[in-house]
Design a protein around this motif. Structure first.
Motif, PDB file in Angstrom:
ATOM      1  N   TRP A 195       0.650  -1.246   0.102  1.00 32.40           N
ATOM      2  CA  TRP A 195      -0.088  -0.139  -0.040  1.00 32.40           C
ATOM      3  C   TRP A 195       0.796   1.166  -0.084  1.00 32.40           C
ATOM      4  O   TRP A 195       1.731   1.446   1.011  1.00 32.40           O
ATOM      5  CB  TRP A 195      -1.055  -0.025   1.069  1.00 32.40           C
ATOM      6  CG  TRP A 195      -2.140  -1.179   1.047  1.00 32.40           C
ATOM      7  CD1 TRP A 195      -3.194  -0.936   0.607  1.00 32.40           C
ATOM      8  CD2 TRP A 195      -1.953  -2.201   1.649  1.00 32.40           C
ATOM      9  NE1 TRP A 195      -4.029  -2.027   0.795  1.00 32.40           N
ATOM     10  CE2 TRP A 195      -3.098  -2.860   1.534  1.00 32.40           C
ATOM     11  CE3 TRP A 195      -1.141  -2.983   2.668  1.00 32.40           C
ATOM     12  CZ2 TRP A 195      -3.745  -4.433   1.979  1.00 32.40           C
ATOM     13  CZ3 TRP A 195      -1.498  -4.241   3.004  1.00 32.40           C
ATOM     14  CH2 TRP A 195      -2.652  -4.951   2.619  1.00 32.40           C
ATOM     15  N   VAL A 248      -4.990   5.912   0.482  1.00 31.96           N
ATOM     16  CA  VAL A 248      -4.404   4.479   0.503  1.00 31.96           C
ATOM     17  C   VAL A 248      -4.548   3.823  -0.888  1.00 31.96           C
ATOM     18  O   VAL A 248      -5.736   3.693  -1.405  1.00 31.96           O
ATOM     19  CB  VAL A 248      -4.689   3.507   1.596  1.00 31.96           C
ATOM     20  CG1 VAL A 248      -3.545   2.421   1.782  1.00 31.96           C
ATOM     21  CG2 VAL A 248      -4.449   4.330   2.973  1.00 31.96           C
ATOM     22  N   ASP A 251      -3.947   0.549  -3.375  1.00 30.53           N
ATOM     23  CA  ASP A 251      -3.632  -0.933  -3.147  1.00 30.53           C
ATOM     24  C   ASP A 251      -2.482  -1.166  -4.567  1.00 30.53           C
ATOM     25  O   ASP A 251      -3.317  -1.067  -5.607  1.00 30.53           O
ATOM     26  CB  ASP A 251      -4.495  -1.923  -3.086  1.00 30.53           C
ATOM     27  CG  ASP A 251      -4.089  -3.334  -2.935  1.00 30.53           C
ATOM     28  OD1 ASP A 251      -3.028  -3.658  -3.342  1.00 30.53           O
ATOM     29  OD2 ASP A 251      -4.788  -4.132  -2.290  1.00 30.53           O
ATOM     30  N   THR A 269      -8.248   2.450  -4.355  1.00 29.50           N
ATOM     31  CA  THR A 269      -7.920   3.408  -3.793  1.00 29.50           C
ATOM     32  C   THR A 269      -8.840   3.672  -2.599  1.00 29.50           C
ATOM     33  O   THR A 269     -10.117   3.702  -2.742  1.00 29.50           O
ATOM     34  CB  THR A 269      -7.552   4.605  -4.335  1.00 29.50           C
ATOM     35  OG1 THR A 269      -7.003   4.573  -5.384  1.00 29.50           O
ATOM     36  CG2 THR A 269      -7.218   5.852  -3.687  1.00 29.50           C
ATOM     37  N   LEU A 293      -9.398  -2.032   4.284  1.00 31.75           N
ATOM     38  CA  LEU A 293      -8.566  -2.097   3.149  1.00 31.75           C
ATOM     39  C   LEU A 293      -9.231  -3.243   2.224  1.00 31.75           C
ATOM     40  O   LEU A 293      -9.404  -3.028   0.973  1.00 31.75           O
ATOM     41  CB  LEU A 293      -7.202  -2.240   3.375  1.00 31.75           C
ATOM     42  CG  LEU A 293      -6.472  -1.018   3.979  1.00 31.75           C
ATOM     43  CD1 LEU A 293      -4.949  -1.407   4.328  1.00 31.75           C
ATOM     44  CD2 LEU A 293      -6.844   0.108   3.420  1.00 31.75           C
ATOM     45  N   TRP A 345      -7.028  -0.436   8.048  1.00 31.18           N
ATOM     46  CA  TRP A 345      -6.033   0.588   8.269  1.00 31.18           C
ATOM     47  C   TRP A 345      -6.343   1.474   9.520  1.00 31.18           C
ATOM     48  O   TRP A 345      -7.377   2.183   9.519  1.00 31.18           O
ATOM     49  CB  TRP A 345      -6.060   1.468   7.126  1.00 31.18           C
ATOM     50  CG  TRP A 345      -5.015   2.581   7.174  1.00 31.18           C
ATOM     51  CD1 TRP A 345      -5.178   3.892   7.287  1.00 31.18           C
ATOM     52  CD2 TRP A 345      -3.603   2.443   6.998  1.00 31.18           C
ATOM     53  NE1 TRP A 345      -4.051   4.729   7.376  1.00 31.18           N
ATOM     54  CE2 TRP A 345      -3.137   3.673   6.827  1.00 31.18           C
ATOM     55  CE3 TRP A 345      -2.854   1.356   6.394  1.00 31.18           C
ATOM     56  CZ2 TRP A 345      -1.633   3.854   6.772  1.00 31.18           C
ATOM     57  CZ3 TRP A 345      -1.464   1.505   6.080  1.00 31.18           C
ATOM     58  CH2 TRP A 345      -0.897   2.768   6.395  1.00 31.18           C
TER      59      TRP A 345
END
Length: 322
Positions: A253, A288, A290, A296, A315, A321
């Protein structure tokens, strides 16, 4: 003319090891039958009388210092075996969370065996007592052949014996109290509270003139939903938060920090605003990505505290997260 019969040597490591093992097993038997050792039986003046009996016993034993038993009691093999047992119990104590105060006993196996209250368990108490006896026998044996040049030995061993004696036989007279002291008050505080919440007055007073508490910025991590541990397992990766930190990467990430508030409170169900007040806590808005799936995620993350609920960003089905 016949040669004189030689006296048999004192017992060695084998006999000492079996003896110490028997002491430990006897301790666990008492632990299962009686529970924890109750130090209140050694409250003043009982501890003084028990200490006097111990010193008198060592003195009477030293009168036969040439006997096989006394030489074994004051010898190296028994001392090493006793110290090995003490080290083993101390390691178990260090690896097991300890329960202090008047916390209720649990029902698990490690609690029943006394692992969570090691210093008041019967195996620990018996090993400690025999170390005290063996050390006292060593001192008595050397005092029988007193020499001024051996004063370092006397001071070292007698000082250690006094420390061990005071720590164990004085434990029952130790008291723990809680005092609440506020900074910059006009009046000092002399009242304390015991475990039952009763108020007691001390013969001294304390006034807190200044108090400094250092706080450190938190770190971000990706948490495994099943285990609750940071990933990757064994060597987790963290991202240190800071007002100048713009982002970083944890495993797959990529993290972009859009806004970081060291002290914040909830502005809505999903947003935060900067407020400097009791109960505020760090919050950060992140984006974030991936790198494997290309997805996202964005939103606010908060560690939470006694006044605010924490907030995380899911996530995938396995990780969040925080």
């Amino acid at each position: 003319m016949t040669e004189p019969t030689q006296q048999k040597a004192p017992w060695s490591f084998v006999e000492s090891a079996f003896t110490v093992a028997g002491i430990v097993l006897a301790g666990y038997a008492l632990q299962l039958l009686l529970g924890q050792f109750r130090f209140n039986i050694l409250i003043w003046p009982n501890n003084l009388m028990a200490g006097g009996v111990l010193v008198l016993t060592l003195f009477l034993l030293s009168l036969r210092s040439r006997s096989r038993f006394f030489q074994w009691l004051s010898g190296v093999p028994l001392t090493i075996c006793l110290l090995a047992a003490l080290v083993a119990l101390t390691v178990i104590m260090g690896l097991t969370p300890q329960i202090t105060g008047n916390s209720p006993d649990q029902r698990t196996v490690i609690d029943t065996l006394g692992f969570t209250r090691m210093t008041s368990s019967w195996p620990f108490v018996l090993v400690y007592f025999f170390i005290l006896v063996a050390l006292g026998a060593v001192i008595a044996r050397r005092l029988k052949a007193f020499r001024w040049k051996d004063y370092p030995f006397y001071l070292n061993h007698m000082g250690l014996w006094i420390i061990l004696f005071a720590a164990g036989f004085g434990h029952a007279d130790m008291r723990r109290y809680v005092m609440y002291v506020e900074e910059d008050t006009d009046y000092p505080e002399w009242r304390v509270y015991n475990d039952k919440g009763d108020v007691l007055e001390l013969p001294l007073a304390i006034r807190l003139n200044d108090f400094t508490l250092e706080e450190y910025d938190p770190m971000l991590a990706v948490i495994d939903r099943k285990t609750g541990n940071a990933i990757p397992g064994g060597t987790p990766e963290y991202l240190q938060l800071d007002t100048l930190q713009k982002g970083g990467k944890i495993t797959q990430w990529d993290i972009a920090i859009e806004k970081y508030l060291p002290q914040a409170v909830r502005n809505s169900d999903s947003t935060y605003k900067a407020v400097y007040m009791p109960g505020s806590c760090p919050a950060v808005k992140v984006r974030v990505k991936d790198n494997i799936s290309g997805k996202t995620h964005s939103g606010w993350i908060c560690c939470g505290n006694y006044a605010q609920l924490y907030r995380v960003i899911p996530l995938n089905k396995n990780t969040v997260w925080p």
